[in-house]
Scaffold this motif. Structure first.
Motif, PDB file in Angstrom:
ATOM      1  N   ASP A 156     -93.503  14.685 -56.562  1.00 15.02           N
ATOM      2  CA  ASP A 156     -93.650  16.056 -55.459  1.00 15.02           C
ATOM      3  C   ASP A 156     -92.967  15.731 -54.364  1.00 15.02           C
ATOM      4  O   ASP A 156     -93.155  16.646 -53.480  1.00 15.02           O
ATOM      5  N   ALA A 157     -92.258  14.854 -54.010  1.00 19.63           N
ATOM      6  CA  ALA A 157     -91.750  14.416 -52.700  1.00 19.63           C
ATOM      7  C   ALA A 157     -90.654  15.436 -52.375  1.00 19.63           C
ATOM      8  O   ALA A 157     -89.793  15.708 -53.090  1.00 19.63           O
ATOM      9  N   ASP A 158     -90.307  15.706 -51.049  1.00 17.18           N
ATOM     10  CA  ASP A 158     -89.012  16.449 -50.725  1.00 17.18           C
ATOM     11  C   ASP A 158     -87.986  15.340 -50.325  1.00 17.18           C
ATOM     12  O   ASP A 158     -87.829  14.808 -49.282  1.00 17.18           O
ATOM     13  N   LEU A 159     -86.992  15.206 -51.273  1.00 21.76           N
ATOM     14  CA  LEU A 159     -86.212  13.952 -51.141  1.00 21.76           C
ATOM     15  C   LEU A 159     -84.730  14.723 -51.215  1.00 21.76           C
ATOM     16  O   LEU A 159     -83.834  14.063 -51.291  1.00 21.76           O
ATOM     17  N   ARG A 160     -84.683  16.026 -50.649  1.00 24.40           N
ATOM     18  CA  ARG A 160     -83.278  16.631 -50.468  1.00 24.40           C
ATOM     19  C   ARG A 160     -82.174  15.808 -49.723  1.00 24.40           C
ATOM     20  O   ARG A 160     -82.682  15.396 -48.674  1.00 24.40           O
ATOM     21  N   GLN A 161     -81.030  15.618 -50.257  1.00 22.56           N
ATOM     22  CA  GLN A 161     -79.977  14.868 -49.741  1.00 22.56           C
ATOM     23  C   GLN A 161     -80.172  13.425 -49.180  1.00 22.56           C
ATOM     24  O   GLN A 161     -79.643  13.005 -48.440  1.00 22.56           O
ATOM     25  N   CYS A 162     -81.284  12.978 -49.811  1.00 22.29           N
ATOM     26  CA  CYS A 162     -81.581  11.231 -49.857  1.00 22.29           C
ATOM     27  C   CYS A 162     -80.341  10.778 -50.359  1.00 22.29           C
ATOM     28  O   CYS A 162     -79.745  11.059 -51.305  1.00 22.29           O
TER      29      CYS A 162
END
Length: 227
Positions: A156-162
């Protein structure tokens, strides 16, 4: 000759910390209470915190060099805009801690609970995580390129553009994480739980390694059956 100063079972004040910082020698705090304390902008070098309570404390804009936290509690603490170098966080609870805009250089997080942590807009170099909970964390644009990820829960983490290019996942979870525009080229994902991951752009997974079971799950989203 040991020049460290030891504080045990105390509640240090801002004035005391400023004096210790000026003395520029090693300090060990053991079982001390810093709850809600304003430690912002302090220049902290070679300090060690053992089983301390740093909940809701503020280290905003502080400089931490060669600092170690061992089994500390720091929920809702703020490290926003701080600079951490040669720093280790070993165990403890850093849930909902704010590192917004911090600079991290050679920092290790091991066996930590960091649920809901905010690592947005950080500038990171040689930052490692092991056996750490990053559930519901905010990590947009964080680089894990070529990292060895051991026991990391990104659920549920926000990993956008990692950037996960060439990273190796071992006993990790990406379940229900937001991986929009992430890069997984060349990554070894066999040790990751991909539950809920959507294969929206296959190009971002070019050269990645997955298991047959994972392939079946991902292709099942497209209505295909793997036999």
């Amino acid at each position: 000759m040991n020049t460290e100063t030891l504080f045990e079972d105390g509640t240090p004040t801002r004035t005391e910390l400023e004096r210790l910082a000026q003395e520029a020698k090693g300090v060990v705090f053991r079982n001390c209470n810093f709850e809600g304390l304003d430690m912002s902008q302090l220049d902290i070098v070679n300090w060690r915190f053992e089983k301390c309570n740093l909940s809701k404390s503020s280290l905003t804009g502080a400089r931490l060099e060669d600092v170690t936290f061992v089994n500390c509690r720091a929920p809702a603490a703020s490290f926003a805009g701080s600079t951490l170098s040669d720093t280790a966080v070993d165990g403890g609870d850093f849930g909902n801690t704010n590192f917004l805009g911090a600079r991290l250089s050679t920092v290790q997080f091991t066996k930590c609970k960091m649920t809901g942590i905010n690592l947005s807009e950080v500038r990171a170099l040689d930052v490692t995580f092991a056996d750490t909970l990053l559930v519901l964390g905010l990590l947009p644009k964080f680089s894990f390129r070529k990292a060895q990820l051991l026991g990391i829960d990104f659920s549920d983490a926000d990993l956008r553009q990692c950037d996960f290019r060439e990273a190796v996942f071992v006993d990790c979870s990406l379940r229900e994480a937001n991986i929009a525009d992430c890069r997984f080229q060349g990554a070894d994902l066999r040790g990751a739980d991909l539950g809920g991951v959507r294969l929206t752009d296959a190009r971002r997974f070019k050269g990645a390694i997955i298991s047959k079971r994972q392939a079946g799950d991902l292709l099942g989203q497209l209505g295909l059956n793997v036999v």
